[in-house]
Design an enzyme around this catalytic site. Structure first.
Site, mmCIF file in Angstrom:
data_model
loop_
_atom_site.group_PDB
_atom_site.id
_atom_site.type_symbol
_atom_site.label_atom_id
_atom_site.label_comp_id
_atom_site.label_asym_id
_atom_site.label_seq_id
_atom_site.Cartn_x
_atom_site.Cartn_y
_atom_site.Cartn_z
ATOM 1 N N CYS A 2 35.554 5.673 130.954
ATOM 2 C CA CYS A 2 36.533 6.002 129.940
ATOM 3 C C CYS A 2 36.056 5.539 128.579
ATOM 4 O O CYS A 2 34.980 4.968 128.447
ATOM 5 C CB CYS A 2 37.893 5.388 130.271
ATOM 6 S SG CYS A 2 37.921 3.579 130.267
ATOM 7 N N VAL A 51 40.825 7.651 138.315
ATOM 8 C CA VAL A 51 40.857 6.192 138.385
ATOM 9 C C VAL A 51 42.050 5.577 137.659
ATOM 10 O O VAL A 51 42.228 4.369 137.686
ATOM 11 C CB VAL A 51 39.559 5.583 137.818
ATOM 12 C CG1 VAL A 51 38.362 6.096 138.575
ATOM 13 C CG2 VAL A 51 39.417 5.904 136.329
ATOM 14 N N GLY A 73 38.384 -0.738 130.254
ATOM 15 C CA GLY A 73 37.983 -1.859 131.093
ATOM 16 C C GLY A 73 38.976 -2.194 132.179
ATOM 17 O O GLY A 73 39.953 -1.477 132.409
ATOM 18 N N ASP A 97 47.013 -2.516 135.073
ATOM 19 C CA ASP A 97 46.693 -3.746 134.346
ATOM 20 C C ASP A 97 46.869 -3.603 132.841
ATOM 21 O O ASP A 97 46.995 -4.592 132.123
ATOM 22 C CB ASP A 97 45.276 -4.216 134.676
ATOM 23 C CG ASP A 97 44.202 -3.194 134.357
ATOM 24 O OD1 ASP A 97 44.545 -2.043 134.025
ATOM 25 O OD2 ASP A 97 43.010 -3.540 134.455
#
Length: 266
Positions: A2, A51, A73, A97
């Site tokens: 990404c 993802v 990340g 997250d």
């Protein structure tokens, strides 16, 4: 894979500028794309849709609309941090997250860098304060480039995105002064060092390194909490104490060789 990009400062045709920057990020056939605009700025995110956690798309915006986040990340201690934040009264709407990062910033502000573990490059825009905050993990797992040009700041995980911004303005990137130029980068474009963060507001950029002592103390508290969680029957993944001490020795040596902080006007 990404990437993130964006800018702060008045430019004509914000959408066209952001799109040109996004085109230089990694992309595939089924991308997850996200854009966020404010009066004098914008940010964007691009990632392989597979993802991303369902319902946790970026940019992420706080419930009150004050903060907007883009992050490239993974935060490896998100589970532990989420428990802390839930205990402090924060509510989570998805399992990603990145939502943890946003609430952690609401709770800790710029001290968030002393609480995050993982490989990341993140940028947060505060609408109320008109302030941009950016940080890169201590291990340097993800890149983050930036440039100050004529009272505007551009940022991206792709050097090509920065060059696209400069090209659109029709200007050569000019050196800002007060920084050592990276030999491998075009003049006036810089890469945020590993373990470094910056605040940008009122046309002033302040660079600083976060404190290894605070990170070590926080990590020790987390390690102790892991034992408490295990005693309650929860399955958690942990690292041996000697592994952590080795990491902290490495980080401490890094910071001893760095300047404390510095400010640069664009």
């Amino acid at each position: 894979m990404c990437g993130i990009c964006g800018f702060v400062g008045k430019v004509e045709s914000q959408g066209i500028v952001l799109e040109s920057m996004m085109q230089e990020l990694y992309h595939c056939e089924e991308d997850d794309l996200g854009e966020y605009y404010w009066e004098n700025g914008a940010m964007a995110f691009r990632q392989d849709e597979v993802v991303e956690v369902k319902g946790c798309h970026q940019p992420r915006v706080s419930d009150d609309g004050r903060l907007a986040l883009v992050c490239d990340g993974v935060i490896t201690n998100a589970k532990m941090l989420r428990k802390r934040l839930e205990a402090a009264g924060y509510t989570f709407r998805c399992g990603g997250d990145k939502e943890v990062i946003l609430h952690a910033y609401e709770e800790y502000g710029e001290e968030i860098v002393n609480y995050l573990e993982g490989s990341y490059a993140l940028v947060i825009w505060d609408r109320k304060e008109e302030r941009l905050f950016a940080a890169r993990d201590a291990g340097g797992g993800r890149p983050l480039y930036y440039a100050l040009i004529g009272g505007r700041l551009a940022f991206a995980t792709s050097l090509g995105s920065i060059l696209a911004f400069v090209s659109f303005l029709g200007k050569a990137a000019m050196p800002t002064g007060g920084q050592e130029e990276e030999q491998y980068l075009p003049r006036g474009i810089y890469e945020l060092a590993a373990g470094q963060d910056f605040r940008y507001e009122k046309n002033l950029l302040k660079l600083q390194c976060y404190c290894p002592e605070e990170i070590e103390q926080r990590e020790q508290e987390d390690f102790e909490n892991l034992h408490e969680m295990e005693s309650q029957g929860e399955e958690v993944k942990k690292e041996a104490p000697e592994q952590k001490s080795g990491i902290f020795y490495y980080l401490l040596q890094r910071w001893k060789n760095r300047a404390g902080n510095r400010s640069i006007r664009g």
